[in-house]
Design a protein around this motif. Structure first.
Motif, PDB file in Angstrom:
ATOM      1  N   PRO A 158       0.815  -1.225   0.000  1.00  0.00           N
ATOM      2  CA  PRO A 158       0.000   0.000   0.000  1.00  0.00           C
ATOM      3  C   PRO A 158       0.845   1.269   0.000  1.00  0.00           C
ATOM      4  CG  PRO A 158      -0.817  -1.565   1.634  1.00  0.00           C
ATOM      5  CD  PRO A 158       0.496  -2.095   1.152  1.00  0.00           C
ATOM      6  N   GLU A 194      -5.316   3.800  -3.518  1.00  0.00           N
ATOM      7  CA  GLU A 194      -6.187   2.725  -3.051  1.00  0.00           C
ATOM      8  C   GLU A 194      -6.185   2.695  -1.532  1.00  0.00           C
ATOM      9  OE1 GLU A 194      -5.314  -1.030  -4.754  1.00  0.00           O
ATOM     10  OE2 GLU A 194      -5.041  -0.246  -6.778  1.00  0.00           O
ATOM     11  N   VAL A 195      -7.382   2.493  -0.956  1.00  0.00           N
ATOM     12  CA  VAL A 195      -7.521   2.541   0.499  1.00  0.00           C
ATOM     13  C   VAL A 195      -7.806   1.155   1.071  1.00  0.00           C
ATOM     14  CG1 VAL A 195      -8.685   3.785   2.386  1.00  0.00           C
ATOM     15  CG2 VAL A 195      -8.479   4.852   0.161  1.00  0.00           C
ATOM     16  N   GLY A 196      -7.900   0.140   0.236  1.00  0.00           N
ATOM     17  CA  GLY A 196      -8.419  -1.150   0.679  1.00  0.00           C
ATOM     18  C   GLY A 196      -7.461  -2.021   1.465  1.00  0.00           C
ATOM     19  N   ARG A 251      -4.011   2.733   5.722  1.00  0.00           N
ATOM     20  CA  ARG A 251      -5.305   3.036   5.098  1.00  0.00           C
ATOM     21  C   ARG A 251      -5.755   4.454   5.436  1.00  0.00           C
ATOM     22  NH1 ARG A 251      -6.519  -2.353   6.816  1.00  0.00           N
ATOM     23  NH2 ARG A 251      -7.827  -1.589   8.501  1.00  0.00           N
ATOM     24  N   ARG A 252      -5.521   4.863   6.697  1.00  0.00           N
ATOM     25  CA  ARG A 252      -5.870   6.247   7.060  1.00  0.00           C
ATOM     26  C   ARG A 252      -5.014   7.243   6.285  1.00  0.00           C
ATOM     27  NH1 ARG A 252      -6.174   4.137  12.375  1.00  0.00           N
ATOM     28  NH2 ARG A 252      -4.122   4.985  12.866  1.00  0.00           N
TER      29      ARG A 252
END
Length: 448
Positions: free
Chosen positions: A184, A205-207, A214-215
């Motif tokens: 990520p 992408e946040v997944g 992710r934040r």
């Protein structure tokens, strides 16, 4: 990051495995040796008990011979000695006889506890037949150490196998963990690069990945959306300003031209002055729009040949310089490629040459040269004009910062914005002998 996390976990797991497996294997090895020694001493005591009945109690030697036969069937070699050290009976093999056996017999007869001896791959033990202080005889038993060594080798082999399996599992888990964390971040890095190159619609992408990553991706997307809205708004303002200002200025200039065509005397002079102000205002509007565009520049770097761009702009400006009586010179330099936005170097050179030609008096010169310096391309534009004061140089890259400027005072501001937007630097220096030198340091294009 993947390699760093993998190596860190690998080293940590290796240390833990060494601290756990090696002491356990050592402890089990010691246990095997103790068990082997106790088993051998027990077998020796069994023969010694039967030998005592024959040597001290004068009973038949049947039981003694039976114990010796049992020892022989187990693969052991045993020998029975009387109190004087004379051989009484033994198994067919003679490993329990010889110099080492005689030394053990002498120690037992003298009342000492003998140590375990090793001879030709066999371990020798000795036990008294009867009382320790006054034995009636001594039994020496030799047993091969091969089974013990085989069990120890098997034990260490299993320990090594367990360590290798644990290490392999650690490598797999560390790789998965490192990829889970780094993938990520790598995608976020690519998205940030694309956003920096001008792709304002780029989103991360946040997944996947840890919650913190992710934040971070969500925060990046919020920032990118706001930046896109802000830039589009500024571009819309620029388009509106360009249209709303240029159109009435052009109409006003056209009307003044029509009026000046039939005017005479003082009216003609006043209209000519007004026309000059309109031209000056048009240049000022164009300059402000150019600065605004430069400030919003998000270039996608391309390979630009410095020597070719310099030669091209010198050729384009030479007629203007000749008309003013100024020598425009391009010094020969190496073929260098820099990473700049398309058309930016030409725009920078146009502004610098225009300023220099305007500043230099008739008979003066403007020289351009370039060379590689410390991983950068250094481009200089030198003139022998009046130069700048220290205060003027300090504010020259600001809008209207130079109070001594003859034009709009925006040329150096445009140069500075374009150069810094591409990761370069710009500074002003005094030309030896008088004049001004503009020094540009530009990032070189990476060689494939």
């Amino acid at each position: 990051m993947t390699r760093r996390i993998t190596w860190t976990l690998l080293v940590l797991t290796s240390v833990l495995l060494v601290l756990a497996v090696v002491p356990l294997a050592v402890s089990m090895t010691v246990g095997e040796r103790v068990a082997f020694r106790d088993s051998q001493r027990a077998a020796t005591r069994a023969v010694a008990a039967a030998a005592e009945e024959h040597l001290s109690d004068r009973k038949p030697a049947t039981a003694m011979h039976q114990e010796l036969a049992a020892a022989a069937r187990s693969g052991d070699c045993a020998a029975v000695y009387d109190a004087s050290g004379r051989l009484v009976a033994s198994t067919p093999c003679t490993a329990a006889q010889g110099q080492e056996a005689q030394e053990l017999v002498e120690e037992v007869v003298s009342g000492h506890e003998p140590e375990l001896l090793e001879n030709e791959g066999r371990l020798l033990t000795a036990e008294p037949a009867g009382e320790i202080r006054g034995p009636s005889g001594v039994v020496v038993l030799a047993r091969s150490a091969a089974p013990l060594n085989a069990r120890i080798a098997t034990l260490w082999g299993w320990s090594a196998a367990i360590g290798a399996v644990g290490l392999a599992a650690s490598v797999m888990l560390s790789l998965r963990l490192a990829r889970w964390v780094s993938r990520p971040l790598s995608r976020l890095d690519v998205s940030a690069q694309r956003l920096g190159e001008g792709a304002l619609d780029e989103r991360a992408e946040v997944g996947g990945g840890p919650p913190e990553v992710r934040r971070l991706a969500a925060t990046f997307n919020t920032m990118a959306a706001r930046l896109e809205t802000l830039v589009h708004g500024h571009r819309a303002v620029l388009a509106d300003v360009s249209h709303q200002l240029r159109t009435p200025l052009a109409a006003l200039r056209l009307r003044l031209d029509v009026m000046a065509a039939g005017a005479e005397g003082d009216i003609s002079a006043e209209l000519a002055s007004a026309q000059e102000e309109i031209v000056r205002l048009s240049r000022l509007v164009d300059g402000l729009l150019a600065v605004a565009r430069a400030e919003q520049a998000t270039p996608r770097p391309v390979a630009v040949r410095v020597d070719e761009a310099v030669a091209e702009r010198v050729a384009a400006w030479s007629p203007v310089a000749e008309e003013r009586g100024v020598r425009l010179i391009a010094s020969e330099g190496t073929a260098l490629s820099v990473a700049l936005g398309a058309g930016h170097l030409e725009q920078v050179l146009d502004n610098l040459i225009a300023n220099a030609v305007e500043a230099v008096a008739e008979g003066g010169s403007v020289t351009l040269d370039h060379r590689a310096a410390g991983g950068l391309a250094r481009l200089r534009v030198r003139d022998d004009g009046p130069g700048m004061s220290a205060g003027a140089k300090a504010v020259a890259f600001r809008r209207f910062g130079n109070p001594e400027a003859r034009g709009t005072g925006l040329g150096l501001a445009i140069v500075h914005r374009l150069i810094t937007a591409n990761g370069g630097t710009a500074r002003l220096e005094d030309t030896p002998g008088g004049g001004l030198t503009v020094v540009l340091e530009l990032p070189l294009w990476p060689q494939g």
